[in-house]
Design a protein around this motif. Structure first.
Motif, PDB file in Angstrom:
ATOM      1  N   GLU A 181       0.861  -1.194   0.000  1.00 54.14           N
ATOM      2  CA  GLU A 181       0.000   0.000   0.000  1.00 54.14           C
ATOM      3  C   GLU A 181       0.892   1.236   0.000  1.00 54.14           C
ATOM      4  OE1 GLU A 181      -2.221   2.573  -0.284  1.00 54.14           O
ATOM      5  OE2 GLU A 181      -3.732   1.145   0.468  1.00 54.14           O
ATOM      6  N   ASP A 182       0.755   2.081  -1.041  1.00 57.81           N
ATOM      7  CA  ASP A 182       1.650   3.236  -1.155  1.00 57.81           C
ATOM      8  C   ASP A 182       1.218   4.413  -0.292  1.00 57.81           C
ATOM      9  OD1 ASP A 182      -0.543   3.321  -3.064  1.00 57.81           O
ATOM     10  OD2 ASP A 182       0.321   5.206  -3.739  1.00 57.81           O
ATOM     11  N   ASP A 202      -2.912  -3.268  -2.697  1.00 57.38           N
ATOM     12  CA  ASP A 202      -3.547  -2.075  -3.249  1.00 57.38           C
ATOM     13  C   ASP A 202      -3.416  -2.154  -4.770  1.00 57.38           C
ATOM     14  OD1 ASP A 202      -4.686   0.447  -3.406  1.00 57.38           O
ATOM     15  OD2 ASP A 202      -2.753   1.467  -3.212  1.00 57.38           O
ATOM     16  N   MET A 228      -3.803   0.608  -7.089  1.00 57.68           N
ATOM     17  CA  MET A 228      -3.100   1.762  -7.637  1.00 57.68           C
ATOM     18  C   MET A 228      -1.805   2.023  -6.882  1.00 57.68           C
ATOM     19  SD  MET A 228      -5.051   2.683 -10.090  1.00 57.68           S
ATOM     20  CE  MET A 228      -4.698   4.381 -10.533  1.00 57.68           C
ATOM     21  N   LYS A 239     -12.243   0.771  -1.380  1.00 56.91           N
ATOM     22  CA  LYS A 239     -11.934   1.877  -0.464  1.00 56.91           C
ATOM     23  C   LYS A 239     -12.977   2.969  -0.601  1.00 56.91           C
ATOM     24  CE  LYS A 239      -6.882   1.552  -0.784  1.00 56.91           C
ATOM     25  NZ  LYS A 239      -5.697   2.344  -1.181  1.00 56.91           N
TER      26      LYS A 239
HETATM   27 CA    CA Z   1      -2.638   3.442  -3.838  1.00 55.92          CA
END
Ligand code: CA
Length: 228
Positions: A7-8, A51, A53, A101
């Motif tokens: 997860e960024d 995640d 993206m 999300k």
């Molecule tokens: Ca992301």
């Protein structure tokens, strides 16, 4: 059980890492796709939370690469995009489940547990029970005897936690961290209110009361002592 989160978004990642650690999992966290991919390929994880993206390689690519390499690890992916296409794509690529999300932590935790149970032992643990109270974990339904009890998702999570740990006194702080997505101050009565509502549904109309208040400690679900 060992989990990997890719997860960024630093805040989300840290929040997940902390929550899942508190729930008893060993958690690794990667903030980008390439490191996450490397860890997933080389590490021995029971579940990946991926995640979609990510700034470098996206969640799809990681998943695809894992499956091509024959990695059978269970994957739950997180997507901010709500289109049906995305969900279908993830599942076609071999993800086991997805969550859109924003989500609440309790739901993520419930999904994680269900996925781990399913992968550990596909045939068992579809239900939990105590006395005549039965929880259908797959369909999120509860009944006492032959009476269906309608619960909100939150109430079901709360009841599942109590039944899963029946006979054990659960402090409010533990209930707060496992059922709600945040820690409550000790002076809030959110838990007490939720328990009262739950009691109204599962205990009030039944002779045998299951939810017990342990003064100064918390709540538990248990069978009353034999002698009365
Ligand atoms: Ca992301």
């Amino acid at each position: 059980m060992k989990l990997l989160i890719v997860e960024d978004e630093a805040k989300t990642g840290e929040y997940l890492r902390q929550g899942l650690s508190e729930a008893g999992f060993i958690v690794d966290l990667s903030h980008n796709g390439l490191d996450g991919h490397h860890l997933a390929m080389t590490g021995d994880y029971d579940l990946l939370i991926l995640d979609v993206m990510l700034p470098d390689i996206d969640g799809w690519q990681i998943l695809q690469s894992l499956r091509e390499a024959g990695k059978e690890v269970t994957v739950l992916y997180l997507t901010a995009r709500e289109s049906i296409d995305d969900r279908v794509k993830g599942l076609e690529l071999g993800a086991d489940d997805y969550l859109v999300k924003p989500f609440v932590f309790a739901e993520l935790l419930a999904r994680v547990r269900t996925l781990l149970r399913r992968s550990a032992n596909p045939a068992t643990e579809l239900s939990l029970s105590i006395a005549d109270l039965e929880l259908d974990l797959a369909r999120h339904r509860a009944r006492r005897g032959n009476k269906r009890i309608h619960l909100t998702a939150k109430e079901f999570s709360l009841l599942e936690l109590l039944v899963r740990r029946q006979g054990e006194v659960l402090p409010r702080s533990l209930i707060a961290s496992q059922v709600w997505d945040m820690n409550f101050d000790s002076d809030t009565n959110v838990i007490d209110v939720a328990i009262r509502r739950l009691r109204g549904k599962i205990d009030d109309n039944f002779e045998l009361k299951l939810i017990q208040t342990v003064r100064g400690m918390g709540y538990m679900i248990d069978l009353p002592d034999e002698e009365a």
